[in-house]
Design a protein around this motif. Structure first.
Motif: not given
Lengths: 724, 78
Positions: A77-84
């Motif tokens: 969640i922190a590194n790949e920053k999913p759109a939602v």
């Protein structure tokens, strides 16, 4: 084009996998997160004008870095920053499920909550005011039933709206959890420090980092120390100060205070008229009534044994036919190649190396498919958790976990299993050390391929007590495996037991789709290996048993012998066939003796005489590394040498019994060695895969072979002293 | 009203958690699973060998080992 990524997160048993399957169908890809054994599953979602890659994050109860899974989920969640991020929560278990949600809210990420199993909740008399809940959480909340697909379109529309900016992402100022005056003060101070230094370049929200440090989250504290040692030091001092204070004044830990306040925050939300219970909370449901029988003191273990035994029966009896089918196909290919190619190294390599090697591996496929199908039923229905619950007390003594029982049974706990699916079955274990100990000890069980060896040697040397010996050796394999597990847990895998605290989820009917996807993805991972590592090792072993081959003079001599037979008899007469066979056998045996494997076998006599093995046994043992079945056939080849009398077509067992190099004591020593030495290489490859490192696989080979050698040698030497 | 360790609770006995006295991984896990101060629980049953214990919490079932239950203090009616 950069594809849109959505992440799915939620508690285990909240229906995350069901939702993932419903959204992506069969368009899935399973891999591993780098460096850890946690599975990474992703699939494609496509509907009208919305297209995204959905990543199914491992199921977690929290983001506290309690386990590898939680770290993986958090880093993703922190590194790949999913759109939602879609957070799936179980409507019938709202309070506990919102605990993870409360932590996701603090991460200030674009979040959509999928309120799953509203049908089950309704049946249980639970009413939830969805709109109110959404307002209080500050994020969209969509009611769904993942099993039936109800509400999925609305859920994905909400996700799309958030991606395209039609819904504002959550406003963090709205949901700020207070952790009590003491901690809040410290958090303010720390947040300022973090913001000043722009730690991690804003990857995480400052307050969230502060909370984690106060919570004593080791993995994040390490990360901070690596990024900015100075700041890490100062933050730690603040955190220690408040921890000291809490200990002195309230006799409690900051982690406990934080958890209490998170639950307080959730209670606050639920109390504001969001949830109505129509029945008593502790009312028993069908699932609990089933449990009254299935975990009952006497009936429970009995039913469990019957269940495990029938899985075993089903897997091994139903797979017999398809396995034979696979073998027929490969022998057909083999015959085809035999007919098409001229004799020579290429043909020999294709047949004995490639086709036999890959065929041997593919032969396991029906077995693995069936076993995973059965395990998927147990797992998805919730029964496996009960098995762990009932067996834990016994397995804990040996440093294992209640869930280990499955792997042991499948590997041959009831003689005749297979360590390959056994090793793969450890995947259902969530505790890393217990899982590793299980992984390394299940190959000690008597798998189906060891049975012919047992049958051969017991039949030849201990014929009067066949059943007794078979039973004793099965029992012995259990003792050795469990004691070995205990020793591993006290040495290389030393460490406190992983907490057992787990859910007994309500029983559910598994969905057919889910079972199929589960079974197929695991089987496919296995098949892929057949084409790579296993093919390579198989060719190497073939070469070792073939080269350097016989000298031209020797070959000429055998040709001459054949010519003599041709001159004396009709070419297809019985005598000629028999003589040809004899010459073939001798040539094969001599080739084997002269091969690299043969020379190694002879060289190994310098050590193996201690356990009573001569070079021919050594070659068979080397071959057994390819597959335990090979032990018997290699013994057959090796001991057919020098058999001059063609009339005496004795069985291998009789030949061994007559051979001067063998005696009941040697047989016992050999039996023990073969039961416990290195697992076959298919198992070794699986161990490497499941443990995430070749080091463990090599360790497995070395420790089991050392143990087997010490055991065999002691038995042989003591036996000799006693005059056997 | 008295306070006892969760291990000492009898089958079907109800109570309210008053303290979870353990830090580290185990404490974290226990709290993550919803066993925090103020939570009402009921003993649902025990495994065939008396350990682990299954308890009812907020309408769901959790299990933990006896030596883990030792860290949890519960207030029960006499």
């Amino acid at each position: 084009m950069n594809k849109l990524t959505l992440a799915l997160t939620g508690n285990p048993n909240a229906g995350k996998t069901t939702l993932f399957n419903a959204l992506t169908g069969a368009r899935q890809h399973v891999g591993n997160y780098p460096g850890v054994t946690v599975e990474r599953k992703e699939g494609e979602y496509k509907k009208d004008n919305f297209q995204a890659v959905i990543v199914d994050l491992p199921g977690t109860y929290s983001l506290t870095a309690y386990s590898e899974e939680e770290v993986v989920a958090r880093d993703f969640i922190a590194n790949e920053k999913p759109a939602v991020v879609i957070n799936i929560i179980d409507a019938a278990n709202l309070e506990r499920n919102l605990y993870l949600t409360s932590q996701l809210l603090e991460l200030k990420i674009p979040l959509v909550v999928a309120l799953n199993m509203i049908d089950v909740a309704k049946d249980r008399g639970i009413d939830i005011e969805v709109a109110k809940l959404a307002a209080l959480l500050g994020v969209p909340v969509l009611p769904i039933v993942a099993r039936t697909g109800q509400g999925l379109d609305a859920l994905m529309t909400a996700a799309q709206d958030m991606v395209e900016g039609r819904i504002a992402p959550p406003d963090p100022a709205k949901v700020k959890i207070s952790y009590g005056e003491d901690i809040d003060q410290t958090l303010l101070l720390m947040t300022d420090l973090i913001r000043e230094k722009a730690l991690f370049g804003g990857k995480y929200p400052s307050r969230w980092i502060a909370v984690k440090i106060v919570e004593n989250d080791e993995s994040l504290i390490r990360e901070v120390a690596a990024a900015d040692p100075d700041l890490g030091e100062r933050l730690k001092i603040e955190a220690d100060k408040v921890a000291d204070h809490l200990m002195k004044t309230f006799d409690t830990y900051p982690e406990a205070v934080i958890a209490d306040h998170r639950y307080g925050f959730i209670k606050g939300i639920l109390k504001s008229g969001i949830i109505t219970h129509h029945y008593d909370k502790n009312r028993l449901y069908t699932s609990d009534r089933i449990d009254k029988v299935l975990t009952q003191r006497f009936a429970g273990p009995l039913i469990m044994l019957l269940t495990l035994f029938s899985i075993y029966q089903i897997t091994f009896s139903l797979s017999a036919l398809p396995i034979a089918g696979v073998e027929t196909v490969f022998s057909w290919i083999s015959t085809l190649v035999d007919g098409l190619l001229a004799d020579g190294a290429l043909k020999s390599m294709l047949i004995s190396g490639v086709i036999d090697g890959v065929g041997g591996v593919m032969g396991f496929v029906p077995l693995i498919m069936l076993m995973f199908f059965c395990i998927a039923i147990l797992e998805d229905s919730g029964y496996l958790a009960r098995v762990a619950f009932m067996m834990d007390r016994i397995f804990r003594i040996f440093g294992l976990h209640g869930s280990s029982v499955m792997a042991f049974i499948v590997s041959g706990g009831i003689a005749g299993g297979c360590a390959v699916p056994g090793v793969m079955a450890t995947r259902t274990l969530r505790s890393p050390k217990e899982r590793m100990a299980t992984l390394l000890t299940v190959p000690f069980m008597n798998c189906g391929a060891k049975l012919p060896i047992l049958a051969l040697l017991i039949g030849a040397f201990f014929a009067e007590h066949q059943a007794l010996y078979m039973f004793a050796f099965t029992l012995l394999s259990w003792v050795v495996a469990l004691v070995a597990a205990k020793i591993l847990r006290m040495t290389v895998l030393r460490g406190a037991p992983t907490p057992f605290v787990m859910e007994l989820p309500p029983y559910r009917f598994p969905t057919f789709n889910g079972l199929m996807i589960h079974t197929w993805e695991r089987t496919w991972q296995y098949i892929k290996k057949a084409g790579t590592v296993i093919l390579l090792i198989s060719i190497i072993l073939w070469a070792m048993m073939t080269y350097p081959g016989l000298s031209p003079e020797k070959k000429a001599q055998y040709s001459k012998e054949r010519a003599q037979v041709n001159a004396l008899y009709e070419s297809d007469s019985e005598e000629a066939t028999k003589l040809f066979l004899k010459i073939d056998n001798q040539q094969q045996a001599l080739t084997l003796r002269n091969s690299i494997a043969g020379r190694i076998g002879i060289a190994m006599e310098k050590v193996t005489w201690l356990s009573g093995f001569e070079w021919r046994t050594n070659i068979a043992l080397l071959g057994g590394f390819a597959a335990k079945e090979v032990v018997v056939s290699t013994l057959g080849t090796a001991y057919s040498m020098g058999d001059v009398d063609p009339e005496a077509s004795t069985s291998l067992g009789q030949r061994l019994a007559r051979d001067a190099a063998w005696s009941p004591l040697v047989a016992l020593s050999a039996l023990l060695f073969m039961m416990f030495y290195a697992p076959c290489f298919v198992t070794v490859v699986c161990i490497a895969r499941e443990s995430g490192s070749w080091n463990w696989a090599i360790f497995s080979i070395l420790y089991s072979t050392t143990f087997a050698f010490i055991l065999a040698t002691s038995v042989y030497q003591i036996g000799r002293l006693l005059g056997f | 009203m008295k306070r006892i360790s969760l291990r000492k609770m009898a089958k079907n006995q109800q109570g309210t958690i008053t303290a979870v006295k353990v830090a580290g991984d185990l404490g974290r896990r226990i709290r993550d699973m919803g066993l925090v101060t103020g939570t009402e629980i009921m003993i649902q049953g025990r495994a065939p060998l008396n350990d682990p214990v299954a308890l009812r919490i907020r309408g769901n079932t959790l299990t933990l080992r006896n030596n883990e239950a030792d860290h949890i203090e519960v207030e029960v009616d006499e």
